[in-house]
Design an enzyme around this catalytic site. Sequence first.
Site, PDB file in Angstrom:
ATOM      1  N   ARG A  68       0.846  -1.199   0.000  1.00  0.00           N
ATOM      2  CA  ARG A  68       0.000   0.000   0.000  1.00  0.00           C
ATOM      3  C   ARG A  68       0.884   1.252   0.000  1.00  0.00           C
ATOM      4  NH1 ARG A  68      -4.681  -0.142   4.357  1.00  0.00           N
ATOM      5  NH2 ARG A  68      -5.309   1.767   3.294  1.00  0.00           N
ATOM      6  N   ASP A 103      -3.791   7.678   4.320  1.00  0.00           N
ATOM      7  CA  ASP A 103      -2.877   8.278   3.328  1.00  0.00           C
ATOM      8  C   ASP A 103      -2.504   9.698   3.777  1.00  0.00           C
ATOM      9  OD1 ASP A 103      -5.842   8.580   1.333  1.00  0.00           O
ATOM     10  OD2 ASP A 103      -4.874  10.225   2.390  1.00  0.00           O
ATOM     11  N   HIS A 118      -7.419   6.816  12.321  1.00  0.00           N
ATOM     12  CA  HIS A 118      -7.011   5.427  12.089  1.00  0.00           C
ATOM     13  C   HIS A 118      -5.515   5.293  11.888  1.00  0.00           C
ATOM     14  CE1 HIS A 118     -11.243   3.940  10.739  1.00  0.00           C
ATOM     15  NE2 HIS A 118     -11.128   4.123  12.034  1.00  0.00           N
ATOM     16  N   THR A 186     -17.463   8.246   2.895  1.00  0.00           N
ATOM     17  CA  THR A 186     -17.412   7.104   3.818  1.00  0.00           C
ATOM     18  C   THR A 186     -18.742   6.366   3.796  1.00  0.00           C
ATOM     19  OG1 THR A 186     -17.011   6.396   6.104  1.00  0.00           O
ATOM     20  CG2 THR A 186     -17.995   8.574   5.816  1.00  0.00           C
TER      21      THR A 186
HETATM   22  P1  NAD Z   1     -16.178  -2.341  13.592  1.00  0.00           P
HETATM   23  O1  NAD Z   1     -17.152  -3.200  14.313  1.00  0.00           O
HETATM   24  O2  NAD Z   1     -16.163  -0.887  13.865  1.00  0.00           O
HETATM   25  O3  NAD Z   1     -16.315  -2.571  12.070  1.00  0.00           O
HETATM   26  C1  NAD Z   1     -16.316  -3.881  11.699  1.00  0.00           C
HETATM   27  C2  NAD Z   1     -16.357  -3.701  10.255  1.00  0.00           C
HETATM   28  O4  NAD Z   1     -15.683  -4.775   9.714  1.00  0.00           O
HETATM   29  C3  NAD Z   1     -17.781  -3.763   9.731  1.00  0.00           C
HETATM   30  O5  NAD Z   1     -18.336  -2.490   9.694  1.00  0.00           O
HETATM   31  C4  NAD Z   1     -17.576  -4.284   8.367  1.00  0.00           C
HETATM   32  O6  NAD Z   1     -17.587  -3.229   7.434  1.00  0.00           O
HETATM   33  C5  NAD Z   1     -16.155  -4.839   8.421  1.00  0.00           C
HETATM   34  N1  NAD Z   1     -16.209  -6.213   8.043  1.00  0.00           N
HETATM   35  C6  NAD Z   1     -16.782  -7.229   8.677  1.00  0.00           C
HETATM   36  N2  NAD Z   1     -16.610  -8.359   7.953  1.00  0.00           N
HETATM   37  C7  NAD Z   1     -15.898  -7.997   6.871  1.00  0.00           C
HETATM   38  C8  NAD Z   1     -15.399  -8.678   5.751  1.00  0.00           C
HETATM   39  N3  NAD Z   1     -15.591  -9.979   5.603  1.00  0.00           N
HETATM   40  N4  NAD Z   1     -14.699  -7.979   4.838  1.00  0.00           N
HETATM   41  C9  NAD Z   1     -14.509  -6.662   5.002  1.00  0.00           C
HETATM   42  N5  NAD Z   1     -14.956  -5.957   6.014  1.00  0.00           N
HETATM   43  C10 NAD Z   1     -15.635  -6.623   6.936  1.00  0.00           C
HETATM   44  O7  NAD Z   1     -14.717  -2.897  13.845  1.00  0.00           O
HETATM   45  P2  NAD Z   1     -14.041  -2.777  15.176  1.00  0.00           P
HETATM   46  O8  NAD Z   1     -13.260  -4.015  15.402  1.00  0.00           O
HETATM   47  O9  NAD Z   1     -15.024  -2.354  16.220  1.00  0.00           O
HETATM   48  O10 NAD Z   1     -13.060  -1.534  14.814  1.00  0.00           O
HETATM   49  C11 NAD Z   1     -12.520  -0.886  15.907  1.00  0.00           C
HETATM   50  C12 NAD Z   1     -11.814   0.286  15.385  1.00  0.00           C
HETATM   51  O11 NAD Z   1     -10.828  -0.055  14.379  1.00  0.00           O
HETATM   52  C13 NAD Z   1     -12.752   1.249  14.702  1.00  0.00           C
HETATM   53  O12 NAD Z   1     -12.364   2.545  15.062  1.00  0.00           O
HETATM   54  C14 NAD Z   1     -12.467   1.067  13.263  1.00  0.00           C
HETATM   55  O13 NAD Z   1     -12.741   2.257  12.557  1.00  0.00           O
HETATM   56  C15 NAD Z   1     -10.994   0.809  13.278  1.00  0.00           C
HETATM   57  N6  NAD Z   1     -10.581   0.141  12.050  1.00  0.00           N
HETATM   58  C16 NAD Z   1      -9.476   0.545  11.395  1.00  0.00           C
HETATM   59  C17 NAD Z   1      -9.118  -0.128  10.239  1.00  0.00           C
HETATM   60  C18 NAD Z   1      -7.926   0.294   9.421  1.00  0.00           C
HETATM   61  O14 NAD Z   1      -7.563  -0.404   8.455  1.00  0.00           O
HETATM   62  N7  NAD Z   1      -7.339   1.425   9.758  1.00  0.00           N
HETATM   63  C19 NAD Z   1      -9.822  -1.212   9.787  1.00  0.00           C
HETATM   64  C20 NAD Z   1     -10.942  -1.538  10.494  1.00  0.00           C
HETATM   65  C21 NAD Z   1     -11.326  -0.891  11.637  1.00  0.00           C
HETATM   66  N1  APR Z   2     -16.622  10.367  -4.530  1.00  0.00           N
HETATM   67  C1  APR Z   2     -17.350  10.337  -3.385  1.00  0.00           C
HETATM   68  N2  APR Z   2     -17.603   9.203  -2.681  1.00  0.00           N
HETATM   69  C2  APR Z   2     -17.066   8.064  -3.150  1.00  0.00           C
HETATM   70  C3  APR Z   2     -16.286   8.018  -4.328  1.00  0.00           C
HETATM   71  C4  APR Z   2     -16.071   9.244  -5.025  1.00  0.00           C
HETATM   72  N3  APR Z   2     -15.356   9.307  -6.157  1.00  0.00           N
HETATM   73  N4  APR Z   2     -15.933   6.719  -4.543  1.00  0.00           N
HETATM   74  C5  APR Z   2     -16.449   6.004  -3.536  1.00  0.00           C
HETATM   75  N5  APR Z   2     -17.158   6.797  -2.710  1.00  0.00           N
HETATM   76  C6  APR Z   2     -17.881   6.416  -1.486  1.00  0.00           C
HETATM   77  C7  APR Z   2     -18.593   5.087  -1.596  1.00  0.00           C
HETATM   78  O1  APR Z   2     -19.915   5.295  -2.065  1.00  0.00           O
HETATM   79  C8  APR Z   2     -18.574   4.609  -0.142  1.00  0.00           C
HETATM   80  O2  APR Z   2     -19.721   5.099   0.526  1.00  0.00           O
HETATM   81  O3  APR Z   2     -16.906   6.254  -0.487  1.00  0.00           O
HETATM   82  C9  APR Z   2     -17.343   5.280   0.457  1.00  0.00           C
HETATM   83  C10 APR Z   2     -16.192   4.310   0.705  1.00  0.00           C
HETATM   84  O4  APR Z   2     -16.600   3.444   1.739  1.00  0.00           O
HETATM   85  P1  APR Z   2     -15.564   2.366   2.319  1.00  0.00           P
HETATM   86  O5  APR Z   2     -14.893   1.695   1.192  1.00  0.00           O
HETATM   87  O6  APR Z   2     -16.324   1.565   3.323  1.00  0.00           O
HETATM   88  O7  APR Z   2     -14.458   3.246   3.046  1.00  0.00           O
HETATM   89  P2  APR Z   2     -14.578   3.926   4.463  1.00  0.00           P
HETATM   90  O8  APR Z   2     -15.996   4.333   4.756  1.00  0.00           O
HETATM   91  O9  APR Z   2     -13.538   4.970   4.535  1.00  0.00           O
HETATM   92  O10 APR Z   2     -14.177   2.730   5.474  1.00  0.00           O
HETATM   93  C11 APR Z   2     -14.152   3.076   6.876  1.00  0.00           C
HETATM   94  O11 APR Z   2     -13.262   0.906   7.382  1.00  0.00           O
HETATM   95  O12 APR Z   2     -11.880  -0.821   6.756  1.00  0.00           O
HETATM   96  C12 APR Z   2     -12.018   0.273   7.596  1.00  0.00           C
HETATM   97  O13 APR Z   2     -10.329   1.572   8.548  1.00  0.00           O
HETATM   98  C13 APR Z   2     -10.942   1.267   7.335  1.00  0.00           C
HETATM   99  O14 APR Z   2     -11.036   3.649   7.461  1.00  0.00           O
HETATM  100  C14 APR Z   2     -11.698   2.507   6.886  1.00  0.00           C
HETATM  101  C15 APR Z   2     -13.042   2.290   7.518  1.00  0.00           C
END
Ligand code: NAD
Ligand code: APR
Length: 244
Positions: A68, A103, A118, A186
């Site tokens: 990444r 990023d 994060h 998001t």
């Molecule tokens: P959470 O319960 O906040 O979120 C769990 C998430 O895991 C779900 O919302 C779902 O979107 C995702 N998930 C579940 N199964 C999945 C799958 N098979 N594939 C992809 N995604 C899947 O998680 P948590 O354990 O309570 O997180 C605690 C903290 O860690 C939160 O603040 C969260 O934002 C953070 N976090 C950071 C990262 C990162 O990469 N920086 C990744 C995940 C969570």
């Molecule tokens: N413009 C605006 N919105 C967009 C675009 C774009 N060009 N492309 C995608 N999106 C929106 C999608 O519709 C979706 O709602 O961005 C969102 C991306 O959602 P996720 O892939 O779930 O990313 P995010 O919400 O940042 O994930 C939250 O989950 O895995 C963890 O820590 C990780 O910070 C991440 C957290």
Amino acid sequence: MRGLACQNGAMKRASIVVLTGAGLSAESGVPTFRDKGGIWAQYDYREVATPEGFARNPVRLHEFYNLRRKAHADVRANAAHHALATLEREHAGDVWVVTQNVDALHEEAGSRNLIHMHGELFRALCGACGTSVSCHEDLSLAATCRACGEQGFMRPDVVWFGEMPYHMERIAELLAAADLFISIGTSGNVYPAAGFVAEARAAGAHTVELNLEPSEGQPLFAEAVYGRATEIVPAYVAKLLSES
Ligand code: NAD
Ligand code: APR
């Protein structure tokens, strides 16, 4: 409700909190997590974004983050990142960006009032002494901590599933004082970030969702604009600045 009634210049000093997610960086070429072909379609998050995954197979996890980091080498901030930096510079009231992204594109665009809840892809954390250091090279188990000299404890300074995000007290303060809460790019899938809109509403803020499509939290937003971030974010910032 401390809405955005623009009478007598209420907008002028409004305190603005912006939550950003992976969708903000999508048009810079950074894959999101849950869109089609996203990161979690290519990798099992349990292997590369949990403490258990790191304990089970640190080599695999380090490979994931080294890839990444390399993929970010020629990625640039886009018009949406730049619009948020302009808002911070030109709006009379406080503007803070709370990002879930790891990023460095908000920094590249010039945002200064910035919280990485994060963590950051270009920082490494020592599991032995807890020191966070900048990290632009590949990480491996052989890495030595520059602070304590211990070897074999370095990990990406990124918050994983199951871990507490960074700066939560400061974020709660900002939400409690916000007049305007804007959520950009998001999916509203992951807490606690997904709960910020409810906190901002409870504090009387006007809430806006700027996204490609309605997120999980859509019903909680007072206002929404759907489209690509590089189009809708600059337009929304221009509207805010014209009112202040
Ligand atoms: P959470 O319960 O906040 O979120 C769990 C998430 O895991 C779900 O919302 C779902 O979107 C995702 N998930 C579940 N199964 C999945 C799958 N098979 N594939 C992809 N995604 C899947 O998680 P948590 O354990 O309570 O997180 C605690 C903290 O860690 C939160 O603040 C969260 O934002 C953070 N976090 C950071 C990262 C990162 O990469 N920086 C990744 C995940 C969570
Ligand atoms: N413009 C605006 N919105 C967009 C675009 C774009 N060009 N492309 C995608 N999106 C929106 C999608 O519709 C979706 O709602 O961005 C969102 C991306 O959602 P996720 O892939 O779930 O990313 P995010 O919400 O940042 O994930 C939250 O989950 O895995 C963890 O820590 C990780 O910070 C991440 C957290």
